[in-house]
Design a protein around this motif. Structure first.
Motif, PDB file in Angstrom:
ATOM      1  N   LYS A  86       0.836  -1.200   0.000  1.00  0.00           N
ATOM      2  CA  LYS A  86       0.000   0.000   0.000  1.00  0.00           C
ATOM      3  C   LYS A  86       0.869   1.249   0.000  1.00  0.00           C
ATOM      4  N   ALA A  87       1.954   1.218   0.765  1.00  0.00           N
ATOM      5  CA  ALA A  87       2.875   2.359   0.819  1.00  0.00           C
ATOM      6  C   ALA A  87       3.494   2.609  -0.552  1.00  0.00           C
ATOM      7  N   ALA A  88       3.880   1.534  -1.234  1.00  0.00           N
ATOM      8  CA  ALA A  88       4.483   1.680  -2.559  1.00  0.00           C
ATOM      9  C   ALA A  88       3.499   2.300  -3.547  1.00  0.00           C
ATOM     10  N   ALA A  89       2.225   1.882  -3.451  1.00  0.00           N
ATOM     11  CA  ALA A  89       1.196   2.435  -4.353  1.00  0.00           C
ATOM     12  C   ALA A  89       0.973   3.922  -4.087  1.00  0.00           C
ATOM     13  N   ILE A  90       0.982   4.301  -2.812  1.00  0.00           N
ATOM     14  CA  ILE A  90       0.782   5.713  -2.455  1.00  0.00           C
ATOM     15  C   ILE A  90       1.961   6.557  -2.929  1.00  0.00           C
ATOM     16  N   LEU A  91       3.173   6.029  -2.776  1.00  0.00           N
ATOM     17  CA  LEU A  91       4.363   6.760  -3.211  1.00  0.00           C
ATOM     18  C   LEU A  91       4.398   6.915  -4.739  1.00  0.00           C
ATOM     19  N   ARG A  92       3.922   5.872  -5.451  1.00  0.00           N
ATOM     20  CA  ARG A  92       3.832   5.983  -6.907  1.00  0.00           C
ATOM     21  C   ARG A  92       2.859   7.085  -7.306  1.00  0.00           C
ATOM     22  N   GLU A  93       1.734   7.157  -6.581  1.00  0.00           N
ATOM     23  CA  GLU A  93       0.753   8.207  -6.862  1.00  0.00           C
ATOM     24  C   GLU A  93       1.362   9.581  -6.595  1.00  0.00           C
ATOM     25  N   ARG A  94       2.117   9.692  -5.505  1.00  0.00           N
ATOM     26  CA  ARG A  94       2.765  10.975  -5.195  1.00  0.00           C
ATOM     27  C   ARG A  94       3.736  11.378  -6.304  1.00  0.00           C
ATOM     28  N   ASN A  95       4.514  10.410  -6.786  1.00  0.00           N
ATOM     29  CA  ASN A  95       5.464  10.702  -7.864  1.00  0.00           C
ATOM     30  C   ASN A  95       4.750  11.140  -9.136  1.00  0.00           C
ATOM     31  N   ASP A  96       3.587  10.530  -9.400  1.00  0.00           N
ATOM     32  CA  ASP A  96       2.814  10.899 -10.590  1.00  0.00           C
ATOM     33  C   ASP A  96       2.252  12.313 -10.474  1.00  0.00           C
ATOM     34  N   LEU A  97       1.901  12.716  -9.240  1.00  0.00           N
ATOM     35  CA  LEU A  97       1.287  14.032  -9.029  1.00  0.00           C
ATOM     36  C   LEU A  97       2.321  15.155  -8.957  1.00  0.00           C
TER      37      LEU A  97
ATOM     38  N   LYS B  56      -3.663   9.538 -18.014  1.00  0.00           N
ATOM     39  CA  LYS B  56      -2.417   8.832 -18.320  1.00  0.00           C
ATOM     40  C   LYS B  56      -2.717   7.396 -18.714  1.00  0.00           C
ATOM     41  N   ASP B  57      -2.020   6.916 -19.724  1.00  0.00           N
ATOM     42  CA  ASP B  57      -2.137   5.511 -20.115  1.00  0.00           C
ATOM     43  C   ASP B  57      -1.610   4.666 -18.958  1.00  0.00           C
ATOM     44  N   PRO B  58      -2.446   3.802 -18.372  1.00  0.00           N
ATOM     45  CA  PRO B  58      -1.994   3.025 -17.203  1.00  0.00           C
ATOM     46  C   PRO B  58      -0.834   2.088 -17.497  1.00  0.00           C
ATOM     47  N   ASN B  59      -0.573   1.841 -18.789  1.00  0.00           N
ATOM     48  CA  ASN B  59       0.507   0.918 -19.141  1.00  0.00           C
ATOM     49  C   ASN B  59       1.821   1.619 -19.467  1.00  0.00           C
ATOM     50  N   ASP B  60       1.853   2.951 -19.401  1.00  0.00           N
ATOM     51  CA  ASP B  60       3.029   3.699 -19.848  1.00  0.00           C
ATOM     52  C   ASP B  60       4.313   3.304 -19.128  1.00  0.00           C
ATOM     53  N   ASP B  61       4.230   2.926 -17.869  1.00  0.00           N
ATOM     54  CA  ASP B  61       5.439   2.594 -17.119  1.00  0.00           C
ATOM     55  C   ASP B  61       5.922   1.162 -17.351  1.00  0.00           C
ATOM     56  N   LYS B  62       5.143   0.380 -18.091  1.00  0.00           N
ATOM     57  CA  LYS B  62       5.458  -1.040 -18.248  1.00  0.00           C
ATOM     58  C   LYS B  62       6.575  -1.291 -19.261  1.00  0.00           C
ATOM     59  N   SER B  63       7.163  -2.477 -19.153  1.00  0.00           N
ATOM     60  CA  SER B  63       8.053  -2.977 -20.198  1.00  0.00           C
ATOM     61  C   SER B  63       7.192  -3.376 -21.393  1.00  0.00           C
ATOM     62  N   VAL B  64       7.837  -3.711 -22.515  1.00  0.00           N
ATOM     63  CA  VAL B  64       7.062  -4.054 -23.707  1.00  0.00           C
ATOM     64  C   VAL B  64       7.491  -5.394 -24.286  1.00  0.00           C
ATOM     65  N   ILE B  65       6.535  -6.042 -24.931  1.00  0.00           N
ATOM     66  CA  ILE B  65       6.826  -7.185 -25.787  1.00  0.00           C
ATOM     67  C   ILE B  65       6.722  -6.692 -27.222  1.00  0.00           C
ATOM     68  N   MET B  66       7.774  -6.895 -27.999  1.00  0.00           N
ATOM     69  CA  MET B  66       7.775  -6.490 -29.398  1.00  0.00           C
ATOM     70  C   MET B  66       7.845  -7.713 -30.293  1.00  0.00           C
TER      71      MET B  66
END
Length: 352
Positions: free
Chosen positions: A30-41, A99-109
């Motif tokens: 939960k802490a990691a999710a909140i910190l990610r939200e803070r970084n996004d904001l 924001k595209d929710p997948n933007d931070d993800k790795s990709v399969i090409m």
């Protein structure tokens, strides 16, 4: 928009206050999710506070203009603050876009040779090299899943993961048909040929992100092909998975163990099923086609690489660059930046 920005700032301050509580890290997920939200904001908050400061500077300068000795300086300060406020307003409009929710993800090409026989396979290899060099410049890593060569060193098909935070946000615009115009190595008469290769870009999904019924999967094993010595010839380590409801087939032969290859196949299958669901959702919910830039479709010709003229043209935004050598060596940031800007402009237009 200003009301929305105030709400965002309130949320940001609430998160900052929460992160300072002694029990904040009791629940690490939960802490990691909140910190990610803070970084996004944070970028939004920084721009919003700078916007308000520009407003204050304008007001202060206007109040001091009545002083004849200060008038000229204040007019200059007022104009600079006004220009900064307008710039920040435009920036905030973009920052507030969903924001595209997948933007931070790795990709399969996935890269496949298209029209043009052996030359299309050689061009597919050139594209694989281009994306590999770009990944290296970005500090990302490449993980091969399935790689099949021709006798002349071309690529029939290449499936690989580019691991790196934000890889999808940069590479999602590369999906589609890439066209090449050049004199093939196999051409003795010096004639320019036109060939194509297709590129597909998927956000990497874990099995937990997509529900997959094990009963829907048929697994086949076979011997890997290509370089690899005795292991390749004697061990049935390559894995092919068939998803019976959708007909999707994925394969992996790059790892030495059947278990590792199956795991990679499941990641690829999850990503493909996610893409299908997203396309259904886009069609049902919005009833609109993808934007002209968007992420591209596999059957759309998105770009031409003309070697005799040293030219690369992206047809979606009408961008032409005469620096084909740099681009083929992984210098594709200028194209990607232009595509991202065009995509933002399209979204802003639709949001109004």
């Amino acid at each position: 928009m200003l009301d929305k920005l105030q709400a965002v700032e309130n949320r940001y301050e609430e998160i900052c206050a929460r992160s300072e509580q002694p029990d904040f890290y009791n629940d690490p997920k939960k802490a990691a999710a909140i910190l990610r939200e803070r970084n996004d904001l944070e970028p939004i908050i920084e721009a919003y506070r700078a916007y308000r400061q520009a407003e204050t500077d304008m007001q202060d300068a206007q109040e001091l203009m009545s002083d004849p000795e200060m008038k000229e300086l204040c007019q200059q300060t007022y104009q600079e603050a006004k220009e900064e406020k307008e710039r920040l307003y435009s920036q905030l409009q973009i920052l507030l876009l969903p924001k595209d929710p997948n933007d931070d993800k790795s990709v399969i090409m996935e890269i496949r040779g298209g029209v043009g026989g052996e030359e299309s396979a050689l061009f597919a290899h050139s594209l694989f090299r281009m994306y590999s060099m770009y990944a290296q410049k970005m500090g990302w890593s490449i993980e091969l899943m399935n790689y099949s060569e021709t006798e002349l060193g071309g690529v029939k098909e290449a499936d690989f993961v580019i691991n790196g935070r934000g890889a999808y946000s940069r590479l999602k615009y590369e999906s589609g048909v890439h066209r090449v115009q050049r004199v093939p190595e196999t051409e003795s008469g010096g004639r320019v040929h036109t060939s194509t290769a297709t590129v597909a870009v998927l956000p990497e999904m874990e099995e937990v992100d997509v529900q997959i019924n094990p009963a829907d999967i048929e697994m086949q094993v076979y011997r890997a092909s290509g370089a690899g010595g005795q292991h390749v010839n004697k061990t049935s380590s390559a894995v092919r998975l068939i998803h019976k409801p959708s007909g999707i087939v994925v394969a992996c032969q790059e790892e030495r163990s059947q278990l590792q290859n199956r795991e990679k196949c499941m990641r690829m299958l999850a990503s493909k099923l996610y893409e299908i669901e997203q396309e259904k959702l886009d069609a049902e919910v919005t009833g609109m086609r993808r934007s002209q830039v968007g992420t591209g479709m596999r059957n759309e010709r998105i770009r031409t690489y003309n070697f005799p003229q040293g030219r690369v043209t992206d047809h979606r935004i009408g961008l032409t660059l005469y620096k084909i050598d740099q681009i083929m060596d992984g210098g594709i940031d200028e194209i990607i930046d232009a595509l991202a800007t065009a995509d933002q402009a399209e979204k802003l237009k639709n949001a109004q």
